[in-house]
Design an enzyme around this catalytic site. Structure first.
Site, short mmCIF file in Angstrom:
data_model
loop_
_atom_site.label_atom_id
_atom_site.label_comp_id
_atom_site.label_asym_id
_atom_site.label_seq_id
_atom_site.Cartn_x
_atom_site.Cartn_y
_atom_site.Cartn_z
CE1 TYR A 169 -3.73 4.59 3.31
CE2 TYR A 169 -3.63 5.14 0.97
CZ TYR A 169 -3.27 4.33 2.03
OH TYR A 169 -2.44 3.26 1.81
CD GLU A 210 -1.95 -2.55 -0.54
OE1 GLU A 210 -2.41 -2.79 -1.66
OE2 GLU A 210 -1.58 -1.42 -0.16
CD1 TRP A 252 -6.16 3.18 -0.80
CD2 TRP A 252 -6.05 0.97 -0.62
NE1 TRP A 252 -5.68 2.89 0.46
CE2 TRP A 252 -5.60 1.53 0.59
CE3 TRP A 252 -6.08 -0.43 -0.74
CZ2 TRP A 252 -5.19 0.76 1.67
CZ3 TRP A 252 -5.66 -1.19 0.35
CH2 TRP A 252 -5.23 -0.60 1.53
#
Length: 200
Positions: free
Chosen positions: A34, A56, A64
């Site tokens: 990522y 988010e 995350w």
């Protein structure tokens, strides 16, 4: 996704490349990939930006990496984050999502995602154009993570405008994380191997 704290100048990974420390500390290749292929790359497509806003919001209070691992489940559960479709969700959809173990089952965040989809469909401007209007001028990459802010005047202004337009779960910190993730700012550290990407 905001970077972890600490004065980490860069971390050499097993492939010999130096990356932002947060990308390799977990040891998870999903996180590393990522970082290498998505984080910080300019993203202006409205559909993709709605997905990022949604993820988010779900990330708030979580790592995350947790969201990345559930990303495909989120896409399936939320009809590919098609804002027009999500905007029409009913109470039955909320209950369906609350029963879906493949996503983060948080009612407030689910309701916020639906409200945000409705806000997107009510916009009188393209979502990408709106978000990118808050992008600050380009600046040098930070030397280390200690130079990376959590909030900026631009992210505060973005959050205020999104709230005015009916968006939820997009405060100044989340707005700045969105700016980082979508290339509105380049917070890869100076020694990171990922090359800068020119804005359009």
């Amino acid at each position: 996704m905001t970077a972890d704290g600490g004065r980490i100048v860069g971390t050499a990974d097993e492939d010999g490349r130096t990356r932002c420390g947060w990308a390799v500390q977990s040891g998870d290749t999903l996180y590393r990939d990522y970082h290498d292929t998505e984080w910080g790359r300019p993203l202006q497509d409205s559909g993709a930006l709605f997905e990022r806003i949604s993820l988010e919001a779900f990330q708030s209070g979580l790592s995350w990496l947790t969201i990345l691992r559930k990303r495909e489940n989120f896409r399936a559960a939320f009809d590919g984050f098609d804002a027009a479709t999500v905007a029409k969700y009913t109470d039955d959809d909320v209950e369906r999502l609350m029963a879906d173990a493949g996503i983060v089952r948080n009612r407030a965040k689910i309701l916020a995602t639906i409200a945000n989809a409705r806000a997107v469909t009510d916009l009188d401007v393209d979502l990408g154009e709106l978000l990118w209007s808050f992008a600050p001028p380009a600046r040098p990459r930070p030397a280390d993570l200690a130079e990376v802010p959590a909030v900026t005047p631009e992210s505060t202004a973005m959050a205020k405008e999104l709230k005015r337009r009916g968006f939820r779960f997009v405060g100044p910190t989340t707005a700045y994380a969105l700016m980082q993730a979508t290339g509105m700012v380049d917070d890869h550290i100076a020694s990171c191997w990922v090359p800068p990407t020119a804005r359009k």
